[in-house]
Design an enzyme around this catalytic site. Structure first.
Site, PDB file in Angstrom:
ATOM      1  CE  LYS A  10      -5.361 -18.583  34.156  1.00 18.32           C
ATOM      2  NZ  LYS A  10      -6.408 -18.095  34.851  1.00 18.32           N
ATOM      3  CG  ASP A 137      -2.325 -15.500  35.302  1.00 17.39           C
ATOM      4  OD1 ASP A 137      -2.142 -16.054  36.428  1.00 17.39           O
ATOM      5  OD2 ASP A 137      -3.282 -15.288  34.892  1.00 17.39           O
TER       6      ASP A 137
END
Length: 297
Positions: A10, A137
Site C-alpha cells: 500500500k 494496517d
C-alpha cells in the site's frame, strides 16, 4: 493440500495524524491505495506452526510467533478451536520495513489462506475483526483497492477510483521503526494544538475521477517531517525523483520508502531509472494502483 494467497503493498496518499490518545495511539484520516507489489503466502498442514520466508529482505523478517502471519494463524485457530499446525511460507516482494505494510500484508494473506485451508466459514466481518486485532494496517491489506481508514486506521470506508495511477517506489537502505517515527512526530509537535484529522475532499475527488494531476496536488503525509528528521538523506531521494519528472513525491507511511506519482507508465520507467542511477536509494520499483486486496490463487 496447500493454499496460496497474493496480497498487495500500500501507499498512503493522505496520512493525516491527530494528537496522541490516552491509549498511546493517534487518530488518523488515512487514505490507503493498494499498489501492484505483492507478497505470496502459502499455508500447508504441518506438525506445528512454523514460518519460512524467501525473497528480497527475507533475512529481516522474524520467523517466530511475533510474525503477523503466525499470529493470524493462531488467532483464527483459537476462534474456531483448531490446532494452528501449519507451515506458513512467505514469498516476499514488498519492501521489508519500508512503510508499505509488508508485514500487515503477510498477516492478512495468512489469515485468508488459513481460513480457506481450514474451511472455517468465517464471515468477511469476522476476518476484518481479526485483522484489526493484528494491527492498524492489516484490514486494508485484506480489502485492497482504495479506502479511508479512521480511528487508528482500522475502520475502513472503501473508496471509488476512476482510473489507474502510476507509481515509483524508491527503496532505502535499512528500515525505520514505525513507533520511533510516531514518537518523533509527538516530539516535533510538542506544545502544538494538533488538529483533528479529516480526509481531503480534493484528494477523494481526484481518486474518484482518476486525475493524477489533481491527486499530485493533494498528496500529504503528516509523518513525513518526522521520517526526514530521523533519516535526513530521504530528502535527497525525494528531490531526485521530483527533478526526474514526478508529479509529486512523499514518504510512504512511516518510511523509509519514498513514493513518486508519475504521469504515465513511460514517465514512471524513466523516474525509476534516474533514481537507481542516483545512488540515493537501494533500488526502485514501478507499480500501478489500485490493486486487488488479498486474493486466493
Amino acid at each position: 493440500m496447500s493454499v496460496t494467497v497474493r496480497v498487495p503493498a500500500k501507499v498512503n496518499v493522505q496520512l493525516a495524524v491527530g494528537g496522541v490518545r490516552d491509549d498511546g495511539y493517534h487518530d488518523l484520516a488515512n487514505v490507503f491505495l493498494a499498489v501492484g507489489l505483492y507478497d505470496e503466502i502459502t499455508v500447508t498442514p504441518a506438525e506445528s506452526l512454523t514460518v519460512t520466508c524467501t525473497g528480497p529482505g527475507a533475512d529481516q523478517v522474524p520467523l517466530d510467533r511475533t510474525n503477523l502471519a503466525a499470529r493470524a494463524a493462531e488467532l483464527l485457530a483459537a476462534r474456531y478451536g483448531i490446532d494452528p499446525a501449519v507451515h506458513v511460507h512467505i514469498d516476499k516482494d514488498i519492501p521489508v520495513a519500508g512503510g508499505m505494510a509488508g508485514g500487515s500484508a503477510d498477516g492478512a494473506g495468512a489469515l485468508l489462506a488459513c481460513d480457506a485451508l481450514w474451511s472455517t466459514g468465517a464471515s468477511r466481518e469476522e476476518l476484518l475483526g481479526i485483522c484489526a486485532e493484528l494491527g492498524s494496517d492489516v484490514p486494508f491489506s485484506l480489502v485492497g483497492g482504495a479506502a479511508l481508514g479512521t480511528g487508528r486506521g482500522e475502520r475502513l470506508t472503501e473508496l471509488p477510483v476512476g482510473g489507474a495511477f502510476h507509481w515509483v517506489f524508491a527503496v532505502a537502505e535499512g528500515g525505520l521503526s514505525t513507533p520511533a517515527v510516531y514518537r518523533e512526530f509527538d516530539r516535533l509537535n510538542e506544545g502544538v494544538d494538533v488538529p483533528v484529522p479529516v480526509a481531503s475532499p480534493l484528494l477523494l475527488d481526484a481518486l474518484r475521477t482518476g486525475d493524477a494531476g489533481a491527486l499530485a496536488g493533494a498528496l500529504v503525509n503528516d509523518l513525513q517531517p518526522a521520517a526526514l528528521s530521523l533519516r535526513p538523506s530521504l530528502a535527497d531521494t525525494l528531490r531526485t525523483g521530483t527533478d526526474a519528472g514526478a508529479l509529486a513525491a512523499l514518504v510512504s507511511g512511516s518510511g523509509p520508502t519514498t513514493a513518486f506519482l508519475a504521469k504515465d507508465a513511460e514517465s514512471a520507467a524513466r523516474i525509476s531509472e534516474v533514481l537507481i542511477a542516483s545512488s540515493t536509494c537501494r533500488t526502485a520499483r514501478v507499480a500501478e494502483a489500485p490493486a486487488r486486496g488479498a486474493t486466493i490463487l
